[in-house]
Motif scaffolding. Structure first.
Motif, mmCIF file in Angstrom:
data_model
loop_
_atom_site.group_PDB
_atom_site.id
_atom_site.type_symbol
_atom_site.label_atom_id
_atom_site.label_comp_id
_atom_site.label_asym_id
_atom_site.label_seq_id
_atom_site.Cartn_x
_atom_site.Cartn_y
_atom_site.Cartn_z
ATOM 1 N N HIS A 137 0.578 -1.233 -0.149
ATOM 2 C CA HIS A 137 -0.181 -0.628 0.184
ATOM 3 C C HIS A 137 0.645 1.030 -0.374
ATOM 4 C CE1 HIS A 137 -3.839 2.475 2.123
ATOM 5 N NE2 HIS A 137 -2.846 3.140 1.486
ATOM 6 N N HIS B 292 1.260 5.512 -1.873
ATOM 7 C CA HIS B 292 1.227 6.777 -3.020
ATOM 8 C C HIS B 292 2.172 6.974 -3.825
ATOM 9 C CE1 HIS B 292 -2.971 6.182 -1.392
ATOM 10 N NE2 HIS B 292 -2.740 6.073 -0.343
ATOM 11 N N LYS C 106 -0.422 3.549 -6.390
ATOM 12 C CA LYS C 106 -2.202 4.281 -6.336
ATOM 13 C C LYS C 106 -1.856 5.099 -6.422
ATOM 14 C CE LYS C 106 -2.612 2.323 -1.928
ATOM 15 N NZ LYS C 106 -3.894 1.314 -2.214
ATOM 16 N N HIS D 162 -9.634 1.793 1.079
ATOM 17 C CA HIS D 162 -8.726 2.885 2.509
ATOM 18 C C HIS D 162 -10.403 3.111 3.237
ATOM 19 C CE1 HIS D 162 -6.180 4.076 -0.320
ATOM 20 N NE2 HIS D 162 -5.422 4.478 1.165
ATOM 21 N N HIS E 205 -5.718 0.122 6.621
ATOM 22 C CA HIS E 205 -5.910 1.183 7.755
ATOM 23 C C HIS E 205 -7.188 0.414 8.349
ATOM 24 C CE1 HIS E 205 -4.638 4.451 6.085
ATOM 25 N NE2 HIS E 205 -5.676 4.389 5.540
ATOM 26 N N ASP F 132 2.002 2.466 3.369
ATOM 27 C CA ASP F 132 1.244 3.861 2.973
ATOM 28 C C ASP F 132 1.504 4.699 2.594
ATOM 29 O OD1 ASP F 132 -1.535 5.583 3.133
ATOM 30 O OD2 ASP F 132 -2.084 5.540 4.756
HETATM 31 FE FE FE Z 1 -3.216 5.213 1.383
#
Ligand code: FE
Ligand code: DI6
Length: 387
Positions: free
Chosen positions: A57, A59, A126, A225, A248, A300
């Motif tokens: 996960h 970004h 992502k 999410h 999460h 994340d």
């Molecule tokens: Fe995220």
């Protein structure tokens, strides 16, 4: 890290044989077949071999940074207040739109390098900072490019339903931007999975349902999410759509845990965001254990809620903040992270799997979670090659 092998399935005094890109054999050194005696042997002098890590996960493709917002939050503003004041995700959207594909790639490669330096072989990345068709596609193309420039695998998630653009309406945005962007990105082969942000400050269950229906119509798996800042039913929705993961999940309930277990959905825990946002609600780890929900851990890595560039640190945080055991943390960045991406060819040390390995200067696997800001990586093997 095989599922039935106990905590770690550790094999002391072991040998591991790679052939081409794959693991050919592993077991006690004493059982090593004579046929391998003549091939090149690399003595590892008591080091530990694990599956290479998988960051399931991130970004890491984005423009700009949010250090100013960090300062605002330290002066008392909440994440939601910052978002409502036009900061937050939307400010990264502006920066990402304004950054060329070449510059986005250069920045993302720097981030990928930090992960690779900790033994990561596979990175999920992502979209979601474009919020227009052109920029969502630019982000996904950039993500795909990373695998052409570095020895790493990239799994992409289309996250068009990440935030409502400034001044826009959520339903109109889904119809006019998100769904057409998904179709265009899929047509270019840019999408491995479809993600969404189901939250009061983003999209509700009926809106995410429309995105998931479009994903399934294209034959794409989903993830979500869910339950990061409140419980609005995202986890239940993810389970209903057999999502690969619900991420999460701090506000998930026991009933949510049951639903995830029944669907075989992985709970991806993201302690970097919990830490950054000073969250106090912990994910229901005991319920996940009780119901047999696989738990993964990821960075994340994003410019707002989790500027965390270390999967090793996320393991330490998973243990210290959420109470995971070091064995759960290691499963969380290997076997269960692979499951969160639908990968069956990596995440454990098993004959036939890809030879994606991390070799560590540690004497016990718990040391990987115990250190804070310490990188004990000795070497990384990607598809059978030292890199
Ligand atoms: Fe995220
Ligand atoms: N949840 C998160 O933690 C990130 N995205 C999301 O949906 C935050 C993204 C950001 O603040 O830029």
């Amino acid at each position: 890290m095989q599922p039935d092998a106990g905590d770690y399935g550790l094999i002391p005094d072991a040998a591991l044989v790679t052939e081409g890109a794959h693991i050919a054999w592993l077991g006690p050194m004493a059982d090593l077949s004579k046929q391998y005696a003549s091939v090149g042997i690399t003595p590892l002098a008591g080091r530990l071999i694990t599956p290479a890590f998988i960051d399931c996960h991130t970004h890491i493709v984005h423009g700009g940074n949010r250090a100013l917002e960090f300062e605002m939050r330290l002066q008392g503003a909440s994440y939601e207040e910052v978002a409502r004041a036009g900061g937050g995700i939307v400010s990264t959207v502006t920066a990402t739109r304004d950054t060329s594909e070449a510059d986005l790639l250069a920045a993302a490669l720097t981030r990928a390098d930090a992960l690779i330096a900790e033994g990561v072989s596979t990175i999920e990345i992502k979209s979601g900072y474009g919020l227009d068709i052109e920029t969502e596609l630019k982000m996904l193309r950039t993500a795909r490019q990373i695998a052409a420039h570095r020895p790493v695998r990239v799994s992409t998630s289309f996250l068009g339903a990440h935030a409502v653009p400034k001044g826009g309406d959520a339903d109109t945005y889904i119809d006019e931007v998100c769904l057409p962007a998904l179709k265009a990105a899929h047509a270019e082969g840019l999408v491995d999975m479809v993600d969404g942000f189901c939250e009061g400050i983003a999209f509700d269950v009926p809106q995410i349902t429309r995105v998931f229906d479009a994903a399934h119509a294209l034959g794409l798996p989903v993830k979500l999410h869910a339950e990061q800042l409140s419980n609005i039913g995202g986890t239940e929705l993810a389970a209903k759509y057999n999502a690969r993961s619900a991420d999460h999940v701090e506000y998930a309930t026991e009933a949510d845990a049951r639903a995830l277990a029944a669907a075989g959905t992985v709970a991806v825990l993201l302690p970097g965001a919990f830490y950054t946002l000073h969250e106090t609600q912990k994910p229901p780890v005991a319920a996940f254990r009780a119901h047999g929900v696989p738990m993964a851990l990821a960075t994340d890595w994003n410019p707002g809620s989790s500027p965390l560039g270390s999967l090793l640190l996320s393991m330490n945080m998973g243990c210290t903040l959420f109470g995971l055991t070091p064995a759960e943390a290691l499963a969380g960045t290997t076997r269960h992270a692979a499951a969160a991406l639908g990968l069956t060819d990596s995440g454990t040390l098993t004959a036939g799997q890809r030879a994606d390995l991390a070799i560590w200067n540690v004497s016990s696997p718990a040391e990987l979670s115990y250190g804070i800001g310490i990188n004990p990586l000795h070497a990384r093997i990607f598809a059978g090659q030292a890199t």
